[in-house]
Scaffold this active site. Structure first.
Site, short mmCIF file in Angstrom:
data_model
loop_
_atom_site.label_atom_id
_atom_site.label_comp_id
_atom_site.label_asym_id
_atom_site.label_seq_id
_atom_site.Cartn_x
_atom_site.Cartn_y
_atom_site.Cartn_z
CE LYS A 173 -4.06 -1.09 2.41
NZ LYS A 173 -5.19 -1.36 2.70
CG ASP A 211 5.86 -1.42 12.33
OD1 ASP A 211 6.95 -1.54 12.91
OD2 ASP A 211 4.48 -1.96 12.28
CE LYS A 265 3.22 7.86 11.98
NZ LYS A 265 2.93 9.44 11.60
CG ASP A 314 1.96 10.36 7.43
OD1 ASP A 314 2.27 9.95 8.64
OD2 ASP A 314 0.82 10.90 7.24
CG ASP A 324 -1.95 11.74 15.05
OD1 ASP A 324 -2.57 11.49 15.63
OD2 ASP A 324 -2.07 12.72 13.95
#
Length: 750
Positions: free
Chosen positions: A111, A141, A275, A299, A458
């Site tokens: 993705k 990750d 995340k 990002d 966040d």
């Protein structure tokens, strides 16, 4: 207002628009008075209604109260908005600038295309900042071999790209964005012939770089990965750093930032906190390897479009009045793939032009997941006191003595260019810090680092930080300057609503948690500031319920000829009409003053309705189920792979309805209910003697819903392309709407 950082010239200034504040506050007063009259009308006449109307009357009253409450909370944004201008040319010399660690997180190439991730990484390495004070970390990750291979290739290509950018003053330092230009080559070179020769050389190297990455990606699909998978693998860390420069001539030395690949340990038996967990691993690993006092979070698809963004952020961190309490400097998200029409409101205009400047005038904007320079101390309780007990420190930060040492002010930064025993020891310690069990029985995710109480980590982390006394600043580019960061946004309905569901779930998580801004924030930060955070955390829940009510109850009673609003001749009708027009006109004013066309207002109204009856509802339900342990937390990565057919529809201003039935069926059902009701209601008025003055409010509401969402009707019956609404969804929605109208009419008549 000038914010000075020295006795001579300020590094930044902040200013407000008095006329805008007067308009905003005047509107708030008038709108509040109208709402007061509405509440009086609903409450006073509640028990004067016939028994069958009491329940729908109560439902409408409750919906109006919820919308009034969320509107009231949102007044915090318009109370004192401020705008900032920075002067990075006034900063001290480079040798006095602090070091910066850059964190980039990716989950996998499916993705998040590898080439796109590497372009973000290269743009960060090419920031206009001293290379020896810049350290770039990539968190992979999934532990994919292709990502590690691409990072090594990026390091090699950077040895060409970085000198080229520095030599010719290139402003667009993302290679893909730079080489896609056809006219302006974005250079300050005074020797165009030499520049064009060098440009062609670098372009050839970039093409070769992409080809090597592409070939490696194809080969990795057929290789056996052995026992390791994306969800089950050990930690791995690799450092790309300059070797010895001895024996090299001065023009052969290329100053390169530190580049580090980090893949944290994953295990199917452990929960990894998405995340937030990856960022906390980077916080620990970077403390071992570079320990910079400031961190830039990006990002993986958000590249550095203005190489001076680090210096712009330092204009605030160098301000002696602001710096001691300043946690982070937030920049807006801008997107390079937004069409002129922007049917999905992908640019999120209201957040970056209204909400964030409004919060900046209070105590600072929300931590927005990307594009912010944050102080490490604000996340890690940096600069610990020497007299704190070691056991207490290990309870908070974990068992690593080396990591605890890095928290002290007198900690000496390690030299990773030395390949000796000390460097190897630090890497081994870093691997331990990246293990999945390191955080067990510590305060990571609870009081230290990014917090785990919500998938909107966040938002929550920034809020708690500000409740502890920290502040933040917001810097948006002027109309004549380039955006500091550029990324890709959602350009199809499926990704938009999937992302909206995740965001909605995360925000409502916070509203229902121990950190609820309504209660936790009210005693720890200013009243207006906590109001702004409360609005953000509650809006998915407090919009979905009223909008579902307004989209179904008034149309149902319109079909049955029963009025729920005052008749046109009643003075109270003007109150409802005023509130309706006041809300629409205020939104239109905000759109126009931010330089957008009227069609932007229509698109935002439509997408607000669509989100409210779909992703806001599902996100709120998800958060409620998690609150009662009926569902486990999940995290769906937003798709960043471009689809040419979807892009073509988006550019043409056509909705792509190829998404889940749970998203499309409610939209079609609502439209069918309102279409049937307005036809039935008008028929009653024309042929059955129903007084139009009593039904006008409901006719107007259904008409507004239909007109604003005509694209749904278009997708149902007029379009023949692949993005139309499937026939089976239309049939299913017809069944749902018939059941609702028939059952509702039966209950009303009995």
């Amino acid at each position: 207002m000038a914010c000075s950082s020295s006795t001579s010239l300020p590094l930044h200034i902040c200013h407000g628009n008095k006329l805008t504040m007067i308009i905003n506050r005047s509107h708030a007063v008038l709108h509040s008075i109208a709402i007061s009259f509405l509440i009086y009308y609903r409450a006073f006449f509640l028990f004067h209604q016939p028994t069958p109307i009491i329940i729908p009357w109560l439902l409408l009253f409750t919906s109006e109260l919820l919308l009034s409450f969320i509107w009231f909370l949102g007044r915090a944004y318009i109370w004192r908005p401020v705008y900032r201008t920075v002067f990075p040319e006034r900063l001290p010399n480079d040798d006095k600038l602090p070091a910066i660690d850059v964190f980039i997180c990716t989950t996998g190439p499916d993705k998040e295309p590898t080439i796109g991730v590497m372009n973000t990484l290269l743009s960060a390495m090419a920031l206009d900042y001293p290379p020896d004070k810049l350290h770039v970390y990539l968190s992979d990750d999934g532990g994919y071999a292709i990502t590690l291979h691409a990072l090594r290739e990026s390091w090699s290509f950077a040895r060409w790209w970085l000198p080229f950018c520095r030599r010719f003053g290139i402003k667009t330092r993302c290679p893909e964005a730079y080489f896609s230009r056809t006219e302006n080559h974005d250079s300050d070179s005074k020797n165009p012939d030499n520049f064009m020769v060098e440009r062609e050389k670098i372009k050839e190297q970039y093409v070769l770089f992409k080809e090597r990455v592409r070939r490696a990606g194809e080969e990795s699909k057929f290789k056996d990965k052995g026992v390791y998978t994306a969800s089950d693998h050990p930690s791995y860390i690799e450092v790309m750093a300059e070797n010895s420069k001895e024996g090299l001539l001065e023009d052969q030395i290329i100053e390169m930032p530190l580049l580090v690949y980090v893949s944290r340990e994953k295990s199917t038996s452990q929960f990894h906190h998405f995340k937030a967990g990856a960022v906390n691993v980077l916080l620990r690993v970077s403390a071992m390897l570079s320990n910079s006092p400031y961190i830039l979070m990006l990002d993986c698809d958000m590249y550095c479009n203005d190489p001076t963004s680090a210096r712009q952020a330092m204009c605030f961190h160098f301000d002696p009045e602001m710096s001691p309490s300043l946690a982070f400097v937030q920049f807006p998200q801008a997107f390079r793939d937004i069409s002129e029409n922007d049917i999905y409101d992908s640019e999120v205009r209201s957040a970056y032009t209204i909400l964030w400047p409004g919060l900046d005038g209070l105590k600072g904007p929300v931590l927005s997941g990307t594009n912010f320079y944050i102080k490490r101390e604000a996340l890690c309780c940096h600069s610990i006191k020497k007299d704190i007990d070691l056991r207490e420190l290990k309870d908070s930060f974990g068992p690593s003595n080396e990591f605890i040492k890095s928290l002290r002010q007198d900690y000496k930064k390690p030299n990773l260019n030395d390949n000796g025993e000390a460097s190897n020891m630090l890497l081994e310690e870093a691997k331990v810090l990246a293990s999945c069990s390191y955080e067990d029985h510590t305060k990571w995710g609870k009081e230290v680092g990014f917090l785990y109480d919500s998938v909107a980590e966040d938002f929550l982390t920034g809020f708690v930080m500000q409740c502890k006394g920290w502040i933040s600043s917001y810097v948006a580019p002027s109309s004549s300057s380039r955006p500091q960061f550029l990324g890709t946004s959602t350009t199809n309905l499926n990704d938009l609503l999937t992302q909206g569901t995740r965001w909605g779930s995360g925000l409502v998580d916070v509203a229902l948690s121990r950190f609820s801004p309504l209660f936790y924030g009210s005693s720890r930060t200013s009243f207006l500031h906590s109001m702004g955070y409360a609005e953000l955390s509650l809006f998915p829940l407090l919009y979905c319920l009223p909008l579902w009510c307004f989209a179904t109850i008034p149309p149902l009673y319109l079909l049955n000829g029963i009025p729920l609003y005052p008749e046109v001749s009643d003075p109270y009708f003007s109150i409802f009409l005023f509130i309706f027009l006041s809300s629409l006109s205020k939104h239109l004013h905000e759109v126009v003053v931010t330089g957008r066309p009227i069609r932007k207002w229509i698109n935002e109204q439509r997408i607000w309705m669509i989100k409210s009856v779909t992703c806001h509802l599902y996100g709120s339900l998800d958060a409620i189920l998690k609150k009662f342990d009926l569902r486990k937390a999940s995290f769906l990565t937003t798709n960043k792979v471009a689809d040419n057919e979807q892009i073509k529809l988006y550019r043409g201003g056509k909705f792509d309805f190829r998404t889940s039935t749970i998203f499309v069926a409610p939209l079609v059902t609502v439209m069918l209910v309102n279409l049937a009701s307005i036809v039935g209601g008008v028929y009653r008025i024309m042929f059955m003697g129903t007084d139009w003055r009593k039904m006008f409010g409901q006719v107007l509401l259904s008409f507004h819903i239909i007109v604003m969402n005509y694209v749904v009707i278009e997708g149902m019956v007029l379009r023949k392309d692949k993005g139309r609404i499937p026939l089976y969804v239309n049939v299913l929605s017809i069944v749902f709407s018939l059941i609702f109208l028939s059952l509702g009419s039966f209950i009303i008549s009995n």
